[in-house]
Design a protein around this motif. Structure first.
Motif: not given
Ligand code: AMP
Ligand code: MG
Length: 419
Positions: A200-202, A212-218, A262-267, A309-314
């Motif tokens: 979903e990352l742009a 889509q959401v912009y990739d802020s985590n990086r 980041t992302g992709g490690v959720s249950v 790490l999880p995907g959620n920004p916080v």
């Protein structure tokens, strides 16, 4: 060779499906070995780096006994219980010592930092003295050795002053300069590769498609890593495609000491991130008893440590600060204490909380008269990055704790320090 699973299995109370935050930290520490390697840099460039070899001064600082005040250098043997009068035979300036010897009944005018003239051991401040022609009157009540800075009182030749593993801050840089050292041996910078995962990352610069959401985590990660002083390998966004993910993990493992994704490690996440982590490395998948930030992967791919790490920004920021920061500093060779202290503040409001997990609420600590208080920044959802931006601290609500009443003490962890 011990696997990551073996290294953590011996820890008491280790439960990967409901891992206490303290245990997660302990488990990570149990698996880490600091990197080797150092380099020589100019003293100014050593700011923020980790000292690789202890520093032993070859000189005393200060090099000579000198005056701490502007006044008169005297011989304490001349002091009496009454006013005395001495003859001034010269002046000693900082950098321009008085070259003669001071005998009984004599004194020398002296400036702050000037070397104590031969024969003198005490300085009387000018404000209490009266001078007439060459004669100086000193009132009683002066103490032997007063207002004199002893040679070596700051640093002594031969006595180690900075230890290997210490962070070099402004004070240490100045201290190294004070003993005339121009270059220092520091640990090499840790190399950290990171990428975002998620279909979903742009990327910035491309228009957002539906969903889509912009990739802020990086960008957040980049900021946090820059502040830690590590070398950065930004690998961009990696699509949820097994071939692309495998190539990214292999490249990261070959080039870096640590990998952060980041992302992709959720249950129950229907993607290839977890699958590839497990396949390519020695990786544990945790559900940590914390909020935000529950899922996290930790392990090794090749020689590189992996923090999934999880995907959620916080959640990214919280897990980074609570686990990754500590791990990276340790890997980078730090041996001094780098815990972020927990300080006490009074909760300005009630905060809802259930026992059984540690919460890192985003808060604002502020002064109300003589009391430091903390309140939470609005919405606390793990996707609400604004809650971090508006905050100046985490309000850390302990694992066992239930709801907080207004006025109760809470622990806070400040985002910023003095430097
Ligand atoms: P995940 O942990 O992959 O399930 O992601 C959880 C949430 O975080 C989803 O809403 C994602 O869209 C969001 N997210 C994941 N990666 C990023 C990123 N790099 N930047 C911003 N949001 C993200
Ligand atoms: Mg995802």
């Amino acid at each position: 060779m011990t696997t990551i699973a073996q290294a953590v299995s011996c820890l008491d109370g280790y439960d990967p499906d409901a891992l206490h935050v303290d245990k997660a930290g302990e488990a990570i520490r149990a698996c880490l070995a600091p990197v080797a390697g150092s380099e020589r840099v100019q003293v100014r460039e050593a700011l923020g780096r980790v000292l690789a070899r202890e520093i032993v001064p070859q000189i005393n600082v200060p090099g000579h006994d000198n005056s701490a005040m502007d006044g008169f250098a005297i011989r304490s043997a001349d002091l009496k219980n009454e006013k005395i009068t001495l003859r001034q035979i010269g002046t000693a300036f900082a950098g321009k010592p008085f070259s003669g010897k001071v005998s009984t009944g004599e004194c020398v005018r002296i400036m702050t930092g000037a070397v104590m003239p031969q024969g003198t051991d005490t300085v009387v401040v000018q404000e209490v003295c009266s001078v007439e022609n060459e004669h100086l009157s000193i009132p009683p009540g002066q103490k032997t050795g007063q207002n004199v800075r002893a040679a070596g009182e700051d640093l002594k030749a031969g006595v180690p002053v900075l230890k290997a593993g210490q962070l070099l801050r402004a004070a240490e840089i100045g201290l190294i300069a004070s003993i005339g050292i121009g270059q220092v041996e520091v640990m090499r910078r840790l190399r950290v590769a990171f990428f975002s995962t998620g279909d979903e990352l742009a990327s910035i610069g491309t228009p957002l498609k539906e969903g889509q959401v912009y990739d802020s985590n990086r960008y957040t990660l980049h900021g946090m890593l820059v502040r830690l002083g590590v070398e950065i390998i930004d690998m961009g966004v990696v699509r949820d495609d097994p071939a692309l993910l495998e190539a990214a993990f292999r490249k990261a493992a070959a080039e870096a000491d640590a990998i952060i994704t980041t992302g992709g490690v959720s249950v129950g996440e229907a993607d290839f991130v977890k699958q590839l982590m497990a396949q390519l490395g020695d990786v544990l998948f945790w559900k940590i008893a914390m909020r935000p930030g529950r899922p996290m992967a930790f392990g090794k791919i090749g020689k590189a440590y992996l923090f999934g790490l999880p995907g959620n920004p916080v959640a990214v920021m919280v897990t980074f600060y609570q686990f990754v920061r500590d791990a990276l500093l340790f890997l980078g060779g730090r041996t001094d204490c780098f815990d972020v202290p927990l300080l006490k503040a009074e909760s300005a409001t009630a905060i809802r909380k259930v026992p059984g997990r540690t919460e890192y609420q985003r808060g604002i600590v502020y002064r109300d008269g003589a009391v430091w208080k903390a309140r939470i920044t609005g919405q606390q959802g793990s996707g609400v990055l604004r809650s971090m931006s508006e905050a100046n601290c985490f309000i850390v609500l302990e694992h066992e704790r239930g709801s907080v009443q207004a006025g109760e003490p809470v622990q806070v962890q400040l985002f910023e320090g003095l430097a």
